[in-house]
Design a protein around this motif. Structure first.
Motif, PDB file in Angstrom:
ATOM      1  N   GLU A  71      -4.918  22.571  -3.323  1.00 34.22           N
ATOM      2  CA  GLU A  71      -5.714  21.307  -1.667  1.00 34.22           C
ATOM      3  C   GLU A  71      -4.539  20.395  -2.728  1.00 34.22           C
ATOM      4  OE1 GLU A  71      -8.705  18.088  -2.761  1.00 34.22           O
ATOM      5  OE2 GLU A  71      -8.880  19.342  -4.070  1.00 34.22           O
ATOM      6  N   GLU A  72      -4.362  19.516  -1.499  1.00 33.18           N
ATOM      7  CA  GLU A  72      -3.415  18.808  -1.023  1.00 33.18           C
ATOM      8  C   GLU A  72      -3.946  17.509  -1.066  1.00 33.18           C
ATOM      9  OE1 GLU A  72      -0.340  19.306   1.651  1.00 33.18           O
ATOM     10  OE2 GLU A  72      -0.258  21.828   0.779  1.00 33.18           O
ATOM     11  N   ARG A  93      -8.034  26.686   4.816  1.00 31.34           N
ATOM     12  CA  ARG A  93      -9.285  26.276   4.768  1.00 31.34           C
ATOM     13  C   ARG A  93      -9.966  25.220   6.026  1.00 31.34           C
ATOM     14  NH1 ARG A  93     -12.212  27.509  -0.670  1.00 31.34           N
ATOM     15  NH2 ARG A  93     -12.117  29.395  -1.023  1.00 31.34           N
ATOM     16  N   GLN A  94      -9.670  25.652   6.954  1.00 27.58           N
ATOM     17  CA  GLN A  94     -10.618  24.829   8.020  1.00 27.58           C
ATOM     18  C   GLN A  94     -10.819  25.069   9.705  1.00 27.58           C
ATOM     19  OE1 GLN A  94      -5.659  23.320   9.108  1.00 27.58           O
ATOM     20  NE2 GLN A  94      -5.766  24.942  10.725  1.00 27.58           N
ATOM     21  N   GLY A  95     -11.353  24.269   9.931  1.00 24.30           N
ATOM     22  CA  GLY A  95     -12.191  25.429  11.386  1.00 24.30           C
ATOM     23  C   GLY A  95     -11.329  24.271  12.575  1.00 24.30           C
ATOM     24  N   THR A  96     -12.083  24.844  13.875  1.00 22.72           N
ATOM     25  CA  THR A  96     -11.254  24.345  15.201  1.00 22.72           C
ATOM     26  C   THR A  96     -12.394  22.954  15.852  1.00 22.72           C
ATOM     27  OG1 THR A  96     -10.387  26.235  15.342  1.00 22.72           O
ATOM     28  CG2 THR A  96     -10.794  25.056  17.270  1.00 22.72           C
ATOM     29  N   LEU A  97     -12.408  22.123  15.820  1.00 20.12           N
ATOM     30  CA  LEU A  97     -12.590  21.312  16.825  1.00 20.12           C
ATOM     31  C   LEU A  97     -13.187  22.130  18.207  1.00 20.12           C
ATOM     32  CD1 LEU A  97     -10.521  17.639  15.827  1.00 20.12           C
ATOM     33  CD2 LEU A  97     -13.180  18.867  14.688  1.00 20.12           C
ATOM     34  N   TRP A 148       0.788  -1.283   0.284  1.00 21.70           N
ATOM     35  CA  TRP A 148      -0.267  -0.380   0.257  1.00 21.70           C
ATOM     36  C   TRP A 148       0.801   1.204   0.028  1.00 21.70           C
ATOM     37  CZ3 TRP A 148      -5.453  -0.124  -0.645  1.00 21.70           C
ATOM     38  CH2 TRP A 148      -5.868  -1.078  -0.849  1.00 21.70           C
ATOM     39  N   TYR A 149       0.732   2.413  -0.410  1.00 21.57           N
ATOM     40  CA  TYR A 149       1.504   3.632  -0.810  1.00 21.57           C
ATOM     41  C   TYR A 149       0.263   4.729  -0.875  1.00 21.57           C
ATOM     42  CZ  TYR A 149       5.043   0.657  -2.615  1.00 21.57           C
ATOM     43  OH  TYR A 149       6.142  -0.261  -2.485  1.00 21.57           O
ATOM     44  N   GLY A 150       0.720   5.617   0.419  1.00 19.93           N
ATOM     45  CA  GLY A 150       0.005   6.677   0.277  1.00 19.93           C
ATOM     46  C   GLY A 150       0.670   7.830  -0.434  1.00 19.93           C
ATOM     47  N   VAL A 151      -0.081   8.509  -1.821  1.00 17.28           N
ATOM     48  CA  VAL A 151       0.331   9.670  -2.952  1.00 17.28           C
ATOM     49  C   VAL A 151      -0.183  10.911  -2.089  1.00 17.28           C
ATOM     50  CG1 VAL A 151       0.612  10.109  -5.350  1.00 17.28           C
ATOM     51  CG2 VAL A 151       0.587   7.321  -4.192  1.00 17.28           C
ATOM     52  N   ARG A 152       0.564  11.931  -1.877  1.00 19.59           N
ATOM     53  CA  ARG A 152       0.074  13.977  -1.791  1.00 19.59           C
ATOM     54  C   ARG A 152      -0.022  14.165  -3.313  1.00 19.59           C
ATOM     55  NH1 ARG A 152       3.140  17.305   2.661  1.00 19.59           N
ATOM     56  NH2 ARG A 152       2.402  18.781   2.028  1.00 19.59           N
ATOM     57  N   CYS A 153      -0.792  14.180  -3.760  1.00 20.45           N
ATOM     58  CA  CYS A 153      -1.396  15.633  -5.113  1.00 20.45           C
ATOM     59  C   CYS A 153      -0.905  17.145  -4.571  1.00 20.45           C
ATOM     60  CB  CYS A 153      -1.509  14.810  -5.896  1.00 20.45           C
ATOM     61  SG  CYS A 153      -0.721  13.305  -7.045  1.00 20.45           S
TER      62      CYS A 153
END
Length: 128
Positions: free
Chosen positions: A33-34, A110-114, A15-20
């Motif tokens: 966007e990532e 673009r994020q919120g706070t939990l 398994w591989y995670g790929v960040r684009c």
């Protein structure tokens, strides 16, 4: 791109995670966007090829562009609850607060706070 996590022919795939990274819009201000997608592949090259094929489909028919940056991570465990799917290490002379501000908290995310995490010892959510 090859690396120490690549496996040869006849070896079980991993398994591989790929960040684009993607850009929305043709004029400033841009939105970037990532995305991290997960792929079953025989090595880094195949994982990136799969991710970049999906990235081309992801940008089709919308004002969004793939910026050509793919970072790949070989996952050493099978997918499951709590498994690490991506890791990127970076050397820096910055202290922790400055490092987080420089790379993760510029104010333009673009994020919120939990809500506050529950105090696990008392079972309370507010920590009181």
């Amino acid at each position: 791109m090859t690396g120490p996590g690549d496996v040869g022919e006849g070896v079980r795939q991993g398994w591989y995670g790929v960040r684009c990274v993607f850009q929305y819009g043709a004029e400033a201000p841009y939105v970037y966007e990532e995305r991290i997608t997960v792929w079953r592949a025989a090595g880094f090259d195949e994982a990136v090829a799969l991710a970049e094929t999906e990235a081309a489909e992801y940008v089709a028919d919308i004002d969004r562009a793939y910026l050509g940056l793919a970072q790949v991570y070989h996952m050493f465990d099978e997918l499951g609850h709590g498994v690490e799917v991506y890791s990127l290490m970076r050397d820096s002379d910055l202290p922790a607060d400055a490092y987080l501000t420089r790379f993760f908290d510029t104010g333009d995310e673009r994020q919120g706070t939990l809500p506050a995490a529950p105090d696990r010892s008392s079972g309370r959510v507010d920590g009181s």
